[in-house]
Scaffold this motif. Structure first.
Motif, PDB file in Angstrom:
ATOM      1  N   ALA A  23       0.720  -1.187  -0.068  1.00  0.00           N
ATOM      2  CA  ALA A  23      -0.051  -0.084  -0.090  1.00  0.00           C
ATOM      3  C   ALA A  23       0.771   1.107  -0.103  1.00  0.00           C
ATOM      4  CB  ALA A  23      -0.931  -0.089   1.095  1.00  0.00           C
ATOM      5  N   GLU A  28       1.383   7.895  -1.857  1.00  0.00           N
ATOM      6  CA  GLU A  28       1.512   9.222  -2.702  1.00  0.00           C
ATOM      7  C   GLU A  28       0.644   9.601  -3.813  1.00  0.00           C
ATOM      8  OE1 GLU A  28       6.261   9.733  -3.054  1.00  0.00           O
ATOM      9  OE2 GLU A  28       5.790   7.848  -2.231  1.00  0.00           O
ATOM     10  N   PHE A  34      -3.164   0.538   4.931  1.00  0.00           N
ATOM     11  CA  PHE A  34      -4.001  -0.085   5.687  1.00  0.00           C
ATOM     12  C   PHE A  34      -3.371   0.105   7.300  1.00  0.00           C
ATOM     13  CE2 PHE A  34      -4.173  -2.323   2.005  1.00  0.00           C
ATOM     14  CZ  PHE A  34      -5.518  -2.884   1.886  1.00  0.00           C
ATOM     15  N   ARG A  35      -2.260   0.428   7.465  1.00  0.00           N
ATOM     16  CA  ARG A  35      -1.893   0.409   9.078  1.00  0.00           C
ATOM     17  C   ARG A  35      -1.050   1.720   9.595  1.00  0.00           C
ATOM     18  NH1 ARG A  35      -1.696  -4.142   6.820  1.00  0.00           N
ATOM     19  NH2 ARG A  35      -2.729  -5.969   7.655  1.00  0.00           N
ATOM     20  N   HIS A 119      -3.629 -10.007  -4.175  1.00  0.00           N
ATOM     21  CA  HIS A 119      -4.904  -9.775  -3.453  1.00  0.00           C
ATOM     22  C   HIS A 119      -5.962  -9.463  -4.385  1.00  0.00           C
ATOM     23  CE1 HIS A 119      -2.412  -9.184   0.505  1.00  0.00           C
ATOM     24  NE2 HIS A 119      -2.353 -10.490   0.136  1.00  0.00           N
ATOM     25  N   THR A 188       5.613  -1.806   1.887  1.00  0.00           N
ATOM     26  CA  THR A 188       4.695  -3.031   2.581  1.00  0.00           C
ATOM     27  C   THR A 188       5.303  -3.106   3.915  1.00  0.00           C
ATOM     28  OG1 THR A 188       3.938  -5.371   2.414  1.00  0.00           O
ATOM     29  CG2 THR A 188       6.059  -4.770   1.324  1.00  0.00           C
ATOM     30  N   SER A 189       4.347  -3.355   4.772  1.00  0.00           N
ATOM     31  CA  SER A 189       4.435  -3.350   6.298  1.00  0.00           C
ATOM     32  C   SER A 189       5.126  -4.837   6.643  1.00  0.00           C
ATOM     33  CB  SER A 189       3.313  -3.344   7.201  1.00  0.00           C
ATOM     34  OG  SER A 189       2.177  -4.086   6.979  1.00  0.00           O
ATOM     35  N   ASN A 213      11.198   2.011   2.253  1.00  0.00           N
ATOM     36  CA  ASN A 213      10.160   2.191   3.191  1.00  0.00           C
ATOM     37  C   ASN A 213      10.580   3.419   4.294  1.00  0.00           C
ATOM     38  OD1 ASN A 213       8.146   2.326   5.260  1.00  0.00           O
ATOM     39  ND2 ASN A 213       7.640  -0.125   4.490  1.00  0.00           N
TER      40      ASN A 213
HETATM   41  P1  OAD Z   1       0.374  -1.571   5.225  1.00  0.00           P
HETATM   42  O1  OAD Z   1      -0.746  -0.339   5.336  1.00  0.00           O
HETATM   43  O2  OAD Z   1       0.363  -2.663   6.300  1.00  0.00           O
HETATM   44  O3  OAD Z   1       1.879  -1.000   5.210  1.00  0.00           O
HETATM   45  C1  OAD Z   1       2.194   0.078   4.336  1.00  0.00           C
HETATM   46  C2  OAD Z   1       3.736   0.276   4.358  1.00  0.00           C
HETATM   47  O4  OAD Z   1       3.947   1.429   3.219  1.00  0.00           O
HETATM   48  C3  OAD Z   1       4.190   0.676   5.737  1.00  0.00           C
HETATM   49  O5  OAD Z   1       5.115   0.147   6.097  1.00  0.00           O
HETATM   50  C4  OAD Z   1       4.800   2.090   5.455  1.00  0.00           C
HETATM   51  O6  OAD Z   1       5.603   2.513   6.376  1.00  0.00           O
HETATM   52  C5  OAD Z   1       4.837   2.372   4.053  1.00  0.00           C
HETATM   53  N1  OAD Z   1       4.685   3.629   3.258  1.00  0.00           N
HETATM   54  C6  OAD Z   1       3.849   4.533   3.770  1.00  0.00           C
HETATM   55  N2  OAD Z   1       4.221   5.455   2.924  1.00  0.00           N
HETATM   56  C7  OAD Z   1       5.025   5.241   2.000  1.00  0.00           C
HETATM   57  C8  OAD Z   1       5.865   5.560   0.988  1.00  0.00           C
HETATM   58  N3  OAD Z   1       5.405   6.920   0.408  1.00  0.00           N
HETATM   59  N4  OAD Z   1       6.758   4.850   0.304  1.00  0.00           N
HETATM   60  C9  OAD Z   1       6.775   3.646   0.614  1.00  0.00           C
HETATM   61  N5  OAD Z   1       6.464   3.169   1.764  1.00  0.00           N
HETATM   62  C10 OAD Z   1       5.627   3.903   2.380  1.00  0.00           C
HETATM   63  O7  OAD Z   1       0.218  -2.201   3.787  1.00  0.00           O
HETATM   64  P2  OAD Z   1       0.582  -3.656   3.110  1.00  0.00           P
HETATM   65  O8  OAD Z   1       1.792  -3.867   3.733  1.00  0.00           O
HETATM   66  O9  OAD Z   1       0.102  -3.223   1.740  1.00  0.00           O
HETATM   67  O10 OAD Z   1      -4.541  -7.271   2.734  1.00  0.00           O
HETATM   68  O11 OAD Z   1      -0.721  -4.494   3.713  1.00  0.00           O
HETATM   69  C11 OAD Z   1      -0.677  -5.763   3.139  1.00  0.00           C
HETATM   70  C12 OAD Z   1      -1.769  -6.288   3.272  1.00  0.00           C
HETATM   71  O12 OAD Z   1      -2.560  -6.115   4.527  1.00  0.00           O
HETATM   72  C13 OAD Z   1      -2.901  -5.524   2.100  1.00  0.00           C
HETATM   73  O13 OAD Z   1      -3.048  -6.200   0.958  1.00  0.00           O
HETATM   74  C14 OAD Z   1      -4.387  -5.963   2.982  1.00  0.00           C
HETATM   75  C15 OAD Z   1      -3.865  -5.647   4.351  1.00  0.00           C
HETATM   76  O14 OAD Z   1      -4.647  -6.233   5.308  1.00  0.00           O
HETATM   77  C16 OAD Z   1      -5.858  -7.748   2.326  1.00  0.00           C
HETATM   78  O15 OAD Z   1      -6.600  -6.860   2.261  1.00  0.00           O
HETATM   79  C17 OAD Z   1      -5.920  -9.252   2.342  1.00  0.00           C
END
Ligand code: OAD
Length: 244
Positions: A23, A28, A34-35, A119, A188-189, A213
């Motif tokens: 995410a 941007e 998400f988190r 996903h 990704t987190s 990240n």
């Molecule tokens: P998360 O919201 O868990 O993590 C987003 C990550 O992006 C965090 O580690 C932030 O620090 C980082 N971040 C924020 N802004 C950024 C930027 N400008 N450049 C680079 N990084 C940045 O989202 P995901 O890891 O995608 O699943 O979450 C994985 C899955 O969890 C999603 O696909 C979804 C969710 O629950 C389902 O819906 C099944």
């Protein structure tokens, strides 16, 4: 940010590059992650109330409307420099695989070609009962709309909690992660499995693993290079440096 020279050297000779995005890559573009503490989607809503088959069975209208709201967020936004830098990166390596957890379709929209969507895609709709992808239906005012084939309820074609990932996609992603020279883990987190296992698969097979990240994640300490910056800044800088 200066990209480490050693990383650029490794990229310059790499044949196979795999990128996992989350995410953060769409942050941007104005699509909430998400988190993230301030704007994260799951802060406002409990995932188990919205993104599970149980939730859909309990309250299909609420789940459909939540996704309709997210679809609008995506429709009102567009790919950002991170997505476009990944399109350029794809053209620089003989063997390139993009693996995304994002459902917004921005990688396609930007022009990436080799994409695995782990996903699903929020702009696709399927039948909740039969799983068939449905391209169009009559607007009868029902929320959610009814499947034109079987009369069941329609739902977004995304992977929910409690559901398995599509088999072909996770297999392709695992192979690409285990057979690459360089693996980039971007925005990704690194918390949600099985996607979170992919950077570890790359590590085990001897790839150079890079995290991009601005925040630390559970994976940061394992990465060979942890570039603490925004994807929309760091990825274009990598592309620019490789073109020098
Ligand atoms: P998360 O919201 O868990 O993590 C987003 C990550 O992006 C965090 O580690 C932030 O620090 C980082 N971040 C924020 N802004 C950024 C930027 N400008 N450049 C680079 N990084 C940045 O989202 P995901 O890891 O995608 O699943 O979450 C994985 C899955 O969890 C999603 O696909 C979804 C969710 O629950 C389902 O819906 C099944």
């Amino acid at each position: 940010m200066t990209i480490p020279e050693k990383l650029l050297q490794q990229l310059a000779t790499a044949q196979r590059v795999t990128v996992l995005t989350g995410a953060g890559v769409s942050a941007e573009s104005g699509v909430p992650t998400f988190r993230d503490a301030q704007t994260g989607l799951w802060e406002k809503y409990k995932p188990e109330e919205l993104a599970t088959p149980t939730a859909f069975r309990r309250n299909p209208r609420l789940v459909w409307e939540w996704y309709a709201w997210r679809r609008k967020l995506v429709a009102d936004a567009k790919p950002n420099p991170a997505h476009f830098a990944l399109v350029e990166l794809e053209s620089m390596f003989p063997n390139f695989q993009l693996v995304t957890q994002n459902v917004d379709g921005f990688h396609h929209q930007a022009g990436s070609r080799r994409i695995v969507e782990l996903h699903g895609n929020i702009n696709r709709t399927k039948c909740f009962d039969e799983g068939t992808v449905i391209a169009s239906w009559n607007d009868t005012g029902d929320i959610p709309p009814k499947c034109p084939k079987c009369g069941g309820l329609l739902r977004p074609d995304v992977v929910w909690f409690e559901e398995p990932l599509p088999e072909a996609e996770i297999e392709q992603a695992t192979t690409a992660s285990s057979e690459c020279d360089v693996f980039l883990c971007v925005g990704t987190s690194a918390l949600v499995y099985p996607a979170a296992a992919l950077p570890y698969a790359a590590l085990r097979s001897g790839a150079t693993v890079v995290e991009i990240n601005p925040q630390e994640t559970p994976f940061t300490a394992q990465a060979h290079f942890a570039l603490a910056g925004k994807a929309g800044v760091v990825l274009p800088e990598i592309v620019k440096a490789l073109k020098r």
